[in-house]
Design a protein around this motif. Sequence first.
Motif, PDB file in Angstrom:
ATOM      1  N   TYR A  97       6.349   3.714  -3.313  1.00  0.00           N
ATOM      2  CA  TYR A  97       5.747   3.588  -1.982  1.00  0.00           C
ATOM      3  C   TYR A  97       4.317   3.085  -2.146  1.00  0.00           C
ATOM      4  CZ  TYR A  97       5.172   5.104   2.963  1.00  0.00           C
ATOM      5  OH  TYR A  97       4.990   5.166   4.344  1.00  0.00           O
ATOM      6  N   ASN A  98       4.033   1.935  -1.556  1.00  0.00           N
ATOM      7  CA  ASN A  98       2.679   1.375  -1.583  1.00  0.00           C
ATOM      8  C   ASN A  98       1.865   2.013  -0.466  1.00  0.00           C
ATOM      9  OD1 ASN A  98       0.374  -0.358  -1.134  1.00  0.00           O
ATOM     10  ND2 ASN A  98       1.402  -1.939  -2.330  1.00  0.00           N
ATOM     11  N   SER A  99       0.739   2.600  -0.802  1.00  0.00           N
ATOM     12  CA  SER A  99      -0.041   3.375   0.175  1.00  0.00           C
ATOM     13  C   SER A  99      -0.885   2.528   1.115  1.00  0.00           C
ATOM     14  CB  SER A  99      -0.970   4.351  -0.554  1.00  0.00           C
ATOM     15  OG  SER A  99      -2.123   3.685  -1.043  1.00  0.00           O
ATOM     16  N   PHE A 100      -1.116   1.227   0.745  1.00  0.00           N
ATOM     17  CA  PHE A 100      -2.032   0.386   1.529  1.00  0.00           C
ATOM     18  C   PHE A 100      -3.399   1.069   1.627  1.00  0.00           C
ATOM     19  CE2 PHE A 100      -2.696  -2.145   5.716  1.00  0.00           C
ATOM     20  CZ  PHE A 100      -3.059  -3.279   5.026  1.00  0.00           C
ATOM     21  N   TYR A 101      -3.752   1.790   0.558  1.00  0.00           N
ATOM     22  CA  TYR A 101      -4.997   2.557   0.476  1.00  0.00           C
ATOM     23  C   TYR A 101      -5.132   3.588   1.592  1.00  0.00           C
ATOM     24  CZ  TYR A 101      -6.373  -0.725  -3.150  1.00  0.00           C
ATOM     25  OH  TYR A 101      -6.416  -1.474  -4.306  1.00  0.00           O
ATOM     26  N   CYS A 102      -3.995   3.976   2.171  1.00  0.00           N
ATOM     27  CA  CYS A 102      -3.977   4.987   3.244  1.00  0.00           C
ATOM     28  C   CYS A 102      -4.954   4.636   4.375  1.00  0.00           C
ATOM     29  CB  CYS A 102      -4.267   6.380   2.692  1.00  0.00           C
ATOM     30  SG  CYS A 102      -2.913   7.039   1.694  1.00  0.00           S
ATOM     31  N   LYS A 103      -4.949   3.339   4.753  1.00  0.00           N
ATOM     32  CA  LYS A 103      -5.780   2.940   5.892  1.00  0.00           C
ATOM     33  C   LYS A 103      -4.938   2.677   7.126  1.00  0.00           C
ATOM     34  CE  LYS A 103      -6.009  -1.930   4.382  1.00  0.00           C
ATOM     35  NZ  LYS A 103      -6.923  -3.017   3.939  1.00  0.00           N
TER      36      LYS A 103
END
Length: 256
Positions: A17-23
Motif C-alpha cells: 500500500y502506497n501511503s502518498f505520504y499520508c496527505k
Amino acid sequence: EDYKYTKAEGDIRLMTYNSFYCKSNGATQSFSDEHTKDFADVIKELSPDVIAIQELDSFCTHRSQRYLLEDIRKATGIDYRIFFGSAADYDGGRIGCGLMVKKTLEVKKAEIIPLPGDERRALIRVQLPRFTFLATHLDLNTLARKSSADIINKEAKAASQPVFLAGDLNDSPAWAADQSAFPTLQQAFTIVSETAGSLPGQPGTTIDYILLDTPHASNVTIKKAKVVKRLSIAGDQKDISTVSDHYPVFVDIQVK
C-alpha cells in the motif's frame, strides 16, 4: 458485497500500500494526523500480517519532523514490528519505503539493500520461518528499475524458501519490453496479486504488485487476491480512493 475481506483461519495476509505520504488524495491535501489515521484505518480493517508501505518520510523539517512509519503503526493499534528502508535525503530528513510485520510472526533476519534510482531506493528483506518477504518502491527511471530487478532476482535465487516481492514497482508487464523491468523480474517471479487497476486516477493501470518466486510456487497456495477499492470501516462501506493515490493490494496465502 460486504467489503469486509475477512481472512480465513490459518491464512497469512500479505499486502502492499502506497501511503502518498499520508496527505490524502481528496480535495484538500495536507500532512496531518487525520490523514495518517485514515490511511492506518484501512490497514487496521484489512489487518495484514505483513505489509509493504511506500512513500514514507522521517524527521523532515517541513513535515513536523514526524516518523511516519511509526505514526502509522501507532494509529493502527496493531502490534507490528517496523522496518524503515531509509533511502534518500529530503528536507533535512530521509524518505524511503517501509515494512510492518505482526509480532506473532518471528523475524529471523532483516536487512536493507540499496537500489539504484534517480532518487535513491531501497529493498527491505525480512526472513521469516517459512518464507522471505521483499518490500520496495522502484524508481521511475527504466534503467534503474531494470538494474534493481537484477538485484532482486539474485536475492530470490539465493533463497531456500518461498520469496515474495511486494511494492509499488512503477512498472507493468503490459508495457513495451524496452520500457519495463518485468521481462527481467519474470525470469524469477510470478505475479500472484490481482491486476484490476491499483491507481484511482488511472483506471485499469496496475503498478502495485505482489510476486512469488517461481521455483517455490508449488509450496504456496494463494487463497485470495484483491485490489481493494471499497472497504467496510466502522460499519460503513467507503470508497477509499481519497485515502491515497494508490489502492491497497493483498493476497492471502498458506505455505506448505
